[in-house]
Design a protein around this motif. Structure first.
Motif, PDB file in Angstrom:
ATOM      1  N   GLU A  65      -1.557  17.221  -5.366  1.00 55.64           N
ATOM      2  CA  GLU A  65      -2.484  16.587  -6.333  1.00 55.64           C
ATOM      3  C   GLU A  65      -2.074  17.027  -7.784  1.00 55.64           C
ATOM      4  N   LYS A 122      -4.044   7.837  10.777  1.00 57.60           N
ATOM      5  CA  LYS A 122      -5.047   8.028   9.316  1.00 57.60           C
ATOM      6  C   LYS A 122      -4.857   6.697   8.961  1.00 57.60           C
ATOM      7  N   MET A 123      -3.931   5.841   8.922  1.00 56.85           N
ATOM      8  CA  MET A 123      -3.872   4.563   8.200  1.00 56.85           C
ATOM      9  C   MET A 123      -4.349   3.354   9.222  1.00 56.85           C
ATOM     10  N   VAL A 142       1.616   5.366   0.178  1.00 56.24           N
ATOM     11  CA  VAL A 142       0.848   6.624   0.441  1.00 56.24           C
ATOM     12  C   VAL A 142       1.686   7.602   0.392  1.00 56.24           C
ATOM     13  N   LYS A 169       0.821  -1.335  -0.068  1.00 52.39           N
ATOM     14  CA  LYS A 169      -0.083  -0.045   0.199  1.00 52.39           C
ATOM     15  C   LYS A 169       0.899   1.290  -0.198  1.00 52.39           C
ATOM     16  N   ASP A 206      -2.294   4.714  -3.238  1.00 51.56           N
ATOM     17  CA  ASP A 206      -3.798   4.572  -2.577  1.00 51.56           C
ATOM     18  C   ASP A 206      -4.307   5.745  -1.797  1.00 51.56           C
ATOM     19  N   GLU A 207      -3.460   6.326  -1.521  1.00 54.96           N
ATOM     20  CA  GLU A 207      -3.886   7.756  -0.570  1.00 54.96           C
ATOM     21  C   GLU A 207      -2.755   8.693  -0.664  1.00 54.96           C
ATOM     22  N   ARG A 208      -3.207  10.300  -0.404  1.00 52.02           N
ATOM     23  CA  ARG A 208      -2.377  11.293  -0.234  1.00 52.02           C
ATOM     24  C   ARG A 208      -2.375  11.893   1.055  1.00 52.02           C
ATOM     25  N   LEU A 209      -1.335  11.943   1.626  1.00 47.76           N
ATOM     26  CA  LEU A 209      -1.593  12.966   3.203  1.00 47.76           C
ATOM     27  C   LEU A 209      -0.702  13.914   3.258  1.00 47.76           C
ATOM     28  N   ASN A 251      -2.622  19.793  -0.068  1.00 47.88           N
ATOM     29  CA  ASN A 251      -3.247  18.576  -0.670  1.00 47.88           C
ATOM     30  C   ASN A 251      -3.195  19.111  -2.183  1.00 47.88           C
TER      31      ASN A 251
END
Length: 268
Positions: A168, A205-206, A157, A155, A181-184, A164
């Motif tokens: 992006e 968060k995860m 991240v 996974k 899978d995710e952006r922090l 943010n």
């Protein structure tokens, strides 16, 4: 026990280097502190791989050129600008304030310019940073390495001091969106890395424990902060990057993401 194990690993690595007959084996031995390729020891996989973005994944050359230009082509001032930006991000955190990392970077750029009698407006400083940083290319080995890690079941991240929206935009322009899978962003919690609360927040968060996280970064301060937060770490020693000598060694130390990936995909 851990120190004994590291001593054993280092001795085994040196022996392996002495006996190796191929350059591939030598590269693997120097790329990792604890690898089953040289010692027979298999590491346990972290549950999540966290990635710093700027310099770790993205090539900052265009932004450095832009910043150097507004500083009167004084490329020698670039390290001073970056350390000033990092310093004042931490000043903001300690002072319980928050501004976008890019805005702090522009303010730091104005400070460095003023100290060297270079005229630079706030608008010029922001444009010198924010315009090129949106379209930075990935380092050559990054996309293939990220795909290998995804194919291996990891996974992925991103975890950055940038905003943010900024990340992006960067990922869209660099073609990296599909790999994560995710952006922090610390924008959502208001404290810049390497504040310990930033790493604790990311692991929460995860939904995992700190020792189940592994950070991949090209900044010694980020690696140090993650280790002190009980995270596992992989350092990418991009040109000019150095580890902090007063912090423990990272688990992996390699010159690019491909070598880091070679090691991570071998973990069970």
């Amino acid at each position: 026990m851990k120190n004994n194990r590291r001593d054993f690993i280092k001795k085994s690595t040196l022996l392996g280097l002495g006996l190796a007959t191929t350059s591939q084996l030598a590269s693997a031995a120097t790329a990792v502190n604890t690898s089953d390729e040289t010692t027979g020891i298999t590491e346990t996989r972290p549950k999540v791989l966290f990635f710093d973005v700027n310099e770790t994944l993205l090539d900052l050359t265009a932004m450095k050129d832009s910043v150097g230009k507004v500083l009167g082509n004084r490329s020698d001032l670039l390290p001073l600008w970056f350390t000033t930006m990092l310093q004042y991000s931490l000043v903001s955190t300690v002072g319980r304030q928050y501004n976008d990392f890019g805005i702090i970077g522009a303010a730091a750029l104005q400070m460095v310019a003023a100290n060297h009698n270079i005229k630079l407006t706030e608008t010029e400083a922001r444009e010198a940073i924010l315009t090129p940083i949106r379209s930075l290319p990935a380092h050559p080995e990054v996309k293939a390495s990220l795909q290998r890690l995804k194919d291996a079941g990891y996974k992925l991240v991103s975890f950055t001091n940038s905003s943010n929206k900024g990340v992006e935009t960067q990922f869209k322009n660099a073609g990296l969106l599909e790999y994560f899978d995710e952006r922090l962003s610390i924008e959502d919690m208001g404290k810049f890395k390497p504040d310990q609360d930033a790493y604790a927040w990311a692991s929460r968060k995860m939904g995992i424990q700190p020792n189940e996280c592994l950070l991949v970064a090209a900044h010694g301060w980020d690696i140090a902060g993650a280790i002190w937060a009980n995270w596992r770490t992989a350092f990418i020693s991009r040109p000019g990057a150095q580890l902090y000598p007063l912090a423990p060694d990272p688990e992996i130390n390699a010159s690019d993401l491909k070598l880091v990936t070679d090691i991570l995909v071998s973990y069970k």
